[in-house]
Design a protein around this motif. Structure first.
Motif, short mmCIF file in Angstrom:
data_model
loop_
_atom_site.label_atom_id
_atom_site.label_comp_id
_atom_site.label_asym_id
_atom_site.label_seq_id
_atom_site.Cartn_x
_atom_site.Cartn_y
_atom_site.Cartn_z
N ASN A 131 19.88 8.47 -111.67
CA ASN A 131 19.41 7.36 -111.88
C ASN A 131 19.96 6.21 -112.79
N VAL A 132 20.03 4.99 -113.19
CA VAL A 132 20.58 4.16 -114.19
C VAL A 132 19.74 3.13 -114.17
N GLY A 133 19.18 3.76 -116.04
CA GLY A 133 17.98 2.75 -116.87
C GLY A 133 19.14 1.49 -117.21
N MET A 134 18.19 0.53 -116.92
CA MET A 134 18.95 -0.68 -117.45
C MET A 134 18.22 -2.00 -118.23
N ALA A 135 18.75 -1.96 -119.57
CA ALA A 135 17.80 -2.67 -120.26
C ALA A 135 18.02 -4.22 -120.20
N THR A 136 16.81 -4.94 -121.43
CA THR A 136 17.10 -6.56 -120.98
C THR A 136 17.47 -7.07 -121.65
N MET A 137 18.86 -7.69 -122.06
CA MET A 137 19.99 -8.57 -122.31
C MET A 137 18.77 -9.67 -123.21
N THR A 150 14.74 -0.42 -127.46
CA THR A 150 14.08 0.01 -126.28
C THR A 150 13.05 0.39 -125.31
#
Length: 150
Positions: A131-137, A150
């Motif tokens: 599982n790869v967590g993605m953050a909004t940039m 976060t």
């Protein structure tokens, strides 16, 4: 027709349907092309291109007709399709060894491309899900001392 006798083809050969389709495409293409050249219509360029394309497509039928009428004697055909008895002796054994080696190598290569979870031999590959967590940039620049929320 008597059994055991091959029919004698005259004139157009075995593939008369391909011959007539090629002729129809040629005539139709020529008519459309000449219609575009000599008739004063606003879409004359479409007719010229369409006629040329139809004539080009007739080449498919000409190739079918020609290749369908190629005569191959049965003696030459037997060797190509493997109907001749296999040769025994040193060359026959060498051919068998090469065939076995080739099938073993191709089987190994084929198995390496499979993605079904099985490995070579007795080892079993474990398929795990990551599982790869993605953050909004954002597009604004953040100074090096600050951290992103976060």
């Amino acid at each position: 027709m008597e059994p055991g006798k091959e029919p004698l083809y005259r004139g157009l050969g075995r593939c008369a349907c391909s011959f007539w389709l090629a002729v129809v495409f040629d005539v139709l293409g020529l008519l459309v092309l000449l219609l575009g050249v000599f008739v004063n219509v606003f879409f004359y360029d479409l007719l010229i291109y369409a006629g040329a394309i139809i004539i080009f497509l007739s080449l498919v039928w000409w190739v079918f007709w020609y290749s369908g009428n190629i005569e191959v004697p049965p003696a030459e055909l037997e060797d190509d399709v493997g109907l001749l008895p296999k040769k025994r002796g040193a060359l026959g054994a060498l051919g068998g060894a090469v065939r076995r080696l080739s099938s073993r190598v191709s089987g190994t290569v084929r198995a390496s491309f499979r993605r079904n979870g099985r490995a070579h031999g007795s080892e079993a590959q474990r398929v795990t899900q990551v599982n790869v967590g993605m953050a909004t940039m954002t597009t604004e620049r953040v100074p090096a001392t600050e951290t992103l929320p976060t």
